[in-house]
Design an enzyme around this catalytic site. Structure first.
Site, PDB file in Angstrom:
ATOM      1  NE  ARG A  57      45.625  41.304  51.202  1.00  0.00           N
ATOM      2  CZ  ARG A  57      45.227  40.417  52.107  1.00  0.00           C
ATOM      3  NH1 ARG A  57      45.974  40.134  53.124  1.00  0.00           N
ATOM      4  NH2 ARG A  57      44.086  39.787  51.983  1.00  0.00           N
ATOM      5  CB  THR A  58      42.797  46.832  48.161  1.00  0.00           C
ATOM      6  OG1 THR A  58      43.609  45.855  47.537  1.00  0.00           O
ATOM      7  CG2 THR A  58      42.663  48.036  47.251  1.00  0.00           C
ATOM      8  CE  LYS A  76      20.425  49.423  52.112  1.00  0.00           C
ATOM      9  NZ  LYS A  76      19.724  50.470  52.873  1.00  0.00           N
ATOM     10  NE  ARG A  97      39.049  44.998  45.476  1.00  0.00           N
ATOM     11  CZ  ARG A  97      40.054  44.369  46.062  1.00  0.00           C
ATOM     12  NH1 ARG A  97      39.809  43.360  46.871  1.00  0.00           N
ATOM     13  NH2 ARG A  97      41.290  44.746  45.856  1.00  0.00           N
ATOM     14  CG  HIS A 125      44.095  45.640  41.999  1.00  0.00           C
ATOM     15  ND1 HIS A 125      44.017  46.882  42.589  1.00  0.00           N
ATOM     16  CD2 HIS A 125      44.071  44.737  43.022  1.00  0.00           C
ATOM     17  CE1 HIS A 125      43.942  46.726  43.898  1.00  0.00           C
ATOM     18  NE2 HIS A 125      43.965  45.443  44.182  1.00  0.00           N
TER      19      HIS A 125
HETATM   20  C1  NCD Z   1      44.332  41.070  44.774  1.00  0.00           C
HETATM   21  C2  NCD Z   1      43.013  41.393  44.156  1.00  0.00           C
HETATM   22  O1  NCD Z   1      42.072  41.767  44.845  1.00  0.00           O
HETATM   23  O2  NCD Z   1      42.946  41.309  42.942  1.00  0.00           O
HETATM   24  N1  NCD Z   1      44.394  41.345  46.149  1.00  0.00           N
HETATM   25  C3  NCD Z   1      44.697  42.578  46.602  1.00  0.00           C
HETATM   26  O3  NCD Z   1      44.254  43.597  46.126  1.00  0.00           O
HETATM   27  N2  NCD Z   1      45.542  42.647  47.609  1.00  0.00           N
HETATM   28  C4  NCD Z   1      44.777  39.698  44.491  1.00  0.00           C
HETATM   29  C5  NCD Z   1      43.866  38.581  44.851  1.00  0.00           C
HETATM   30  O4  NCD Z   1      42.778  38.759  45.366  1.00  0.00           O
HETATM   31  O5  NCD Z   1      44.263  37.444  44.588  1.00  0.00           O
END
Ligand code: NCD
Length: 297
Positions: A57-58, A76, A97, A125
C-alpha cells in the site's frame, strides 16, 4: 508552524491548521481528475522510494501519488548515508522505509532533498497517521471529542505511534488502548499522552472498551518484530473483529485498519457499513499526493 522540509515524525505537526490545509488539498486531489491534478505542479519531478522492508500500500500509493518517474533501490549493505547521498543526486524527494527505528531521521540529517519516513521499524509512520486522521475527518466530520479505541499490537505498531500525537492536537479526544500486556504501548508514547493532557485508558479486554467508541482502529500483530515464533503465536489472535462484534458497535462508528490484515478483521465485516479500511487505504493516495505537493510544489 514553519514549513517542513522532511516528514519524519508525527510529532512535527503541532498545528491543526496545517492538517486542515493538507486535508483540503487531499480533497481537491480527489475531486479533480487524480492524475491531472498532479501532472502540472509536479511534472518531471522524481520521487525515489527506498524500501528495505516489504510494502504494498504505502509504496503503491506514493508511486501512484506521483506523476513522476520512480526509482527504487535495494540494499547491498551500504550505509543509509551513502545510499541517500547517491539517490538524492537523482531525486527531488525520497520516501524511505527501513526496519530500524531512526533511519529516516538519520537520512534527513544529510539529505539535501526532502525525506519522507514511510515507516522506520517500530518507530513511526507519519504519512499513514495523516491518512488515518484524514479518514476520520471524512467519515465522521470531526476529530475533536471522539472516542477512539486503539486495539492490537500497540508495542510494535508504528501507525499507532504516529497517530497518537495527531489525535493530541484535537480537544476532547478520548483514547482507549487495548492490547495484551506484552504488547502494551511503549512508555515514551504514554508519557507523551500525559504531557499533552489526553484522556486515556488501558486494558486487555476488547469487551467494554469499544462499545461506545466512535473509531475502532485495530492493528496487525507485527510478526516480524518478535524474537521468537512462540511469542508471536501466544498473542497473534488476541483480538478478532467478526460480524457480531462489528454489529455491536454504535451504528455510526467506524472500523479502521492500516492493512494488511491477517486475522484481526473477519472478511465478513467488509460489507458492514462501519468498515472504513478500504476507503482509508484509498485516502492514502490523495493524502500522499497532497503531501508531495506541499513538499515539492
Ligand atoms: C503498516 C505498516 O507498514 O506499518 N502498513 C502500511 O503502511 N499500510 C501496518 C502494518 O504493516 O501492519
Amino acid at each position: 508552524m514553519d514549513k517542513l522540509k522532511h516528514i519524519i515524525s508525527a510529532r512535527q505537526f503541532d498545528a491543526p491548521e496545517f492538517l486542515l490545509g493538507l486535508f483540503e488539498s487531499a480533497n481537491q486531489m480527489e475531486r479533480d481528475d487524480t492524475f491531472r491534478a498532479l501532472r502540472d505542479p509536479l511534472r518531471g519531478r522524481i520521487l525515489a522510494t527506498i524500501f528495505y522492508e516489504p510494502s504494498t500500500r504505502t509504496r503503491f500509493s506514493f508511486e501512484a501519488a506521483e506523476n513522476m518517474r520512480e526509482s527504487s533501490s535495494a540494499t547491498k549493505g551500504e550505509t543509509i548515508e551513502d545510499t541517500i547521498r547517491i539517490v538524492s543526486g537523482y531525486a527531488d524527494a525520497i520516501a524511505i522505509r527501513h526496519f530500524e527505528q531512526g533511519t529516516a531521521e538519520a537520512a534527513a540529517r544529510i539529505s539535501p532533498v526532502p525525506i519522507i519516513n514511510a515507516g522506520d521499524g517500530v518507530g513511526e509512520h507519519p504519512t499513514q497517521a495523516l491518512t488515518d486522521v484524514y479518514t476520520i475527518k471524512k467519515e465522521l466530520g470531526r476529530i475533536g471529542g471522539l472516542k477512539v479505541a486503539l486495539v492490537g499490537d500497540l508495542l510494535n505498531g508504528r501507525t499507532i505511534h504516529s497517530l497518537l500525537p495527531l489525535l493530541c492536537l484535537y480537544p476532547g479526544v478520548r483514547v482507549n488502548l487495548v492490547s495484551p500486556w506484552q504488547l502494551r504501548l511503549p512508555l515514551r508514547h504514554r508519557e507523551y499522552l500525559l504531557e499533552k493532557g489526553i484522556a486515556f485508558q488501558e486494558g486487555e479486554k476488547l469487551a467494554g472498551a469499544i462499545d461506545d467508541a466512535d473509531v475502532v482502529y485495530i492493528t496487525r500483530v507485527q510478526r516480524e518484530r518478535f524474537a521468537s515464533e512462540e511469542e508471536y503465536l501466544a498473542v497473534k489472535d488476541s483480538y478478532i473483529i467478526d460480524a457480531a462484534i462489528a454489529n455491536s458497535l454504535k451504528p455510526e462508528a467506524i472500523i479502521m485498519h492500516a492493512l494488511p490484515r491477517v486475522n484481526e478483521i473477519s472478511p465478513e465485516v467488509d460489507d458492514n457499513i462501519r468498515a472504513a479500511y478500504f476507503r482509508q487505504a484509498k485516502n492514502g493516495l490523495y493524502l500522499r499526493m497532497a503531501l508531495l505537493l506541499y513538499l515539492l510544489g
